[in-house]
Design a protein around this motif. Structure first.
Motif, PDB file in Angstrom:
ATOM      1  N   UNK B   1       0.957  -0.734  -0.068  1.00 50.46           N
ATOM      2  CA  UNK B   1      -0.218  -0.067  -0.217  1.00 50.46           C
ATOM      3  C   UNK B   1       0.865   1.620  -0.043  1.00 50.46           C
ATOM      4  N   UNK B   2       0.778   1.793  -1.255  1.00 49.87           N
ATOM      5  CA  UNK B   2       1.271   3.319  -0.898  1.00 49.87           C
ATOM      6  C   UNK B   2       0.858   4.580  -0.507  1.00 49.87           C
ATOM      7  N   UNK B   3       1.745   5.117   0.990  1.00 50.70           N
ATOM      8  CA  UNK B   3       1.137   6.327   1.394  1.00 50.70           C
ATOM      9  C   UNK B   3       2.540   7.319   1.113  1.00 50.70           C
ATOM     10  N   UNK B   4       1.843   8.503   1.735  1.00 48.42           N
ATOM     11  CA  UNK B   4       3.013   9.485   2.150  1.00 48.42           C
ATOM     12  C   UNK B   4       3.408  10.345   1.275  1.00 48.42           C
ATOM     13  N   UNK B   5       4.326  11.590   0.646  1.00 47.59           N
ATOM     14  CA  UNK B   5       3.675  12.482   0.100  1.00 47.59           C
ATOM     15  C   UNK B   5       5.046  12.863   0.426  1.00 47.59           C
ATOM     16  N   UNK B   6       6.042  13.042  -0.977  1.00 50.08           N
ATOM     17  CA  UNK B   6       7.359  13.009  -1.277  1.00 50.08           C
ATOM     18  C   UNK B   6       7.820  14.634  -2.467  1.00 50.08           C
ATOM     19  N   UNK B   7       8.837  15.167  -1.939  1.00 53.23           N
ATOM     20  CA  UNK B   7       8.805  16.275  -3.282  1.00 53.23           C
ATOM     21  C   UNK B   7      10.314  15.716  -3.275  1.00 53.23           C
ATOM     22  N   UNK B   8      10.217  15.547  -4.988  1.00 58.97           N
ATOM     23  CA  UNK B   8      11.518  15.072  -5.343  1.00 58.97           C
ATOM     24  C   UNK B   8      12.373  16.329  -6.524  1.00 58.97           C
ATOM     25  N   UNK B   9      12.809  16.455  -7.288  1.00 59.63           N
ATOM     26  CA  UNK B   9      13.425  16.841  -8.174  1.00 59.63           C
ATOM     27  C   UNK B   9      14.023  16.227  -9.740  1.00 59.63           C
ATOM     28  N   UNK B  10      13.453  16.992 -10.558  1.00 59.94           N
ATOM     29  CA  UNK B  10      14.079  15.836 -12.031  1.00 59.94           C
ATOM     30  C   UNK B  10      15.403  16.543 -11.837  1.00 59.94           C
ATOM     31  N   UNK B  11      16.075  15.913 -12.566  1.00 60.59           N
ATOM     32  CA  UNK B  11      17.590  16.028 -13.271  1.00 60.59           C
ATOM     33  C   UNK B  11      17.223  16.495 -14.979  1.00 60.59           C
ATOM     34  N   UNK B  12      18.433  17.052 -15.458  1.00 56.12           N
ATOM     35  CA  UNK B  12      18.231  17.770 -17.124  1.00 56.12           C
ATOM     36  C   UNK B  12      17.677  16.632 -17.863  1.00 56.12           C
ATOM     37  N   UNK B  13      18.079  15.533 -17.422  1.00 55.68           N
ATOM     38  CA  UNK B  13      17.100  14.715 -18.000  1.00 55.68           C
ATOM     39  C   UNK B  13      15.719  13.924 -17.913  1.00 55.68           C
ATOM     40  N   UNK B  14      15.273  14.978 -17.581  1.00 53.54           N
ATOM     41  CA  UNK B  14      13.869  14.623 -16.772  1.00 53.54           C
ATOM     42  C   UNK B  14      13.872  12.894 -16.424  1.00 53.54           C
ATOM     43  N   UNK B  15      14.738  12.713 -15.262  1.00 50.09           N
ATOM     44  CA  UNK B  15      14.306  11.359 -14.852  1.00 50.09           C
ATOM     45  C   UNK B  15      13.957  11.733 -13.232  1.00 50.09           C
ATOM     46  N   UNK B  16      13.747  10.793 -12.650  1.00 53.89           N
ATOM     47  CA  UNK B  16      13.021  11.296 -11.620  1.00 53.89           C
ATOM     48  C   UNK B  16      13.196   9.824 -10.219  1.00 53.89           C
ATOM     49  N   UNK B  17      13.338   9.942  -9.507  1.00 50.74           N
ATOM     50  CA  UNK B  17      14.118   9.449  -8.642  1.00 50.74           C
ATOM     51  C   UNK B  17      12.764   9.101  -7.558  1.00 50.74           C
TER      52      UNK B  17
END
Lengths: 143, 143
Positions: B1-17
Motif C-alpha cells: 500500500x502506497x502512502x505518504x507525500x514526497x517532494x523530489x526534483x528531476x535532473x536535466x534528462x527528465x529523470x525522477x528518483x
DNA sequence: ATGTAAATATTCACCAATAAACATCGAGCC
DNA sequence: GGCTCGATGTTTATTGGTGAATATTTACAT
C-alpha cells in the motif's frame, strides 16, 4: 503489448523509421493497411493472420461483410522492415491517411496505428470530454 | 500500500528518483500514464494488467470505448526503474501534468501519483476547507 | 551533539536511435 | 548503348536515452 506515442518523420522516399521499442514485437514482415478514422493499421504477421481468419468465418452473404473485407484486404501490403528499422508507406495508404512528411506512431495493445499528426490531435481533442466521463465511470468501478 | 507525500526534483534528462519507500512494492517495470486532475499515475505491473483486463471487457463496438483505449494506451509508457531508483518522464506526460523541475510524489493506496507541486498544493487547498462536508457525503456511501 | 549510513541531487560521459543526405542497382525507355 | 526513374542500401551528424561517479542532504543511532 504496444503502448506509447511517437512523432516520426518520413524521408524523401516515403520511408518511416519504426520506433525501436516496437520492433521486437512487430517482427520483420508486418502488414500495413487502411484503418478506421483515417489512420493506418500495422500488425505483426501472426496478429494479421488471426484477423483474416476471423474475417473468413463471417457470413459472405452479408453485404457489409463483403464491403469490410474488400476495404481491409485490398489495401493491405507487406511492410518489410529493413536493416535500419524502416518500412515504405505505399502512396495509396499515405493518401488515405492524409500523411505528408510527419506522422504520429501510436501503440494500441495488439496493433500499431499511424496517423497524420494533426488528425491525431484533432481526434483526441474531439473525444477529450467523453474520455474524462468514461475515466470517472471506470474509477467508480474500482480502478 | 502506497502512502505518504514526497517532494523530489528531476535532473536535466527528465529523470525522477522514486522515493525509496515505494520501490519494493512498485517492482522494476511500472507503467506511467495520464491521470485525472492533471496528474500522472504510476502503477505496478500487476495493477496495470488488471486495469487493461477491465478495459478489454468493455464493448469494442462503441466508438467512445475505442477512443478511450487509444487515449489510455497511447499515453502509457514503461517506466523502468534503473539501478539508482530513477524513471524517465516522457515529454508528453510532463506537458500533460505541467511539470517542470520539481514534482510531488504521492502514495494513494494501489497507485502513485505525480503532481506539479503548485497544482498539488492548490488541489489540496481547494478541498481542505470542505473536507468535513465531503466526509459527510462519504458517510452516505457507507464509509 | 556527533558520526555514520542511506537517500537524493547533480554532473559528466558514453552509446543507441533517428533524420537527413548520399550512393548503388536494375528496369524500362529513348 | 546511354539515360532516367524508382527502389533499395549506406553513411554521417545530431539528438536523446542510458549508465556511472560524485556531491549533497537527510535520517538515524550512538
Amino acid at each position: 503489448m504496444f503502448i506509447g506515442e511517437y512523432l516520426h518523420s518520413l524521408d524523401t522516399k516515403s520511408r518511416l523509421t519504426i520506433p525501436a521499442k516496437f520492433r521486437p514485437e512487430l517482427g520483420v514482415l508486418p502488414i500495413v493497411t487502411k484503418g478506421l478514422d483515417n489512420c493506418l493499421f500495422l500488425f505483426p504477421t501472426e496478429e494479421w493472420n488471426s484477423i483474416v481468419e476471423k474475417l473468413k468465418s463471417l457470413p459472405l452473404g452479408k453485404p457489409e461483410v463483403r464491403a469490410f473485407s474488400r476495404f481491409f484486404l485490398s489495401a493491405a501490403a507487406e511492410a518489410e522492415i529493413d536493416k535500419q528499422g524502416r518500412i515504405v508507406l505505399p502512396t495509396s495508404l499515405k493518401e488515405h491517411a492524409g500523411i505528408d512528411k510527419e506522422v504520429a506512431v501510436v501503440g494500441v495493445s495488439n496493433r500499431i496505428e499511424i496517423w497524420e499528426p494533426g488528425k491525431w490531435q484533432e481526434y483526441m481533442q474531439s473525444y477529450s470530454s467523453s474520455i474524462t466521463e468514461i475515466a470517472e465511470k471506470l474509477v467508480d468501478l474500482g480502478i
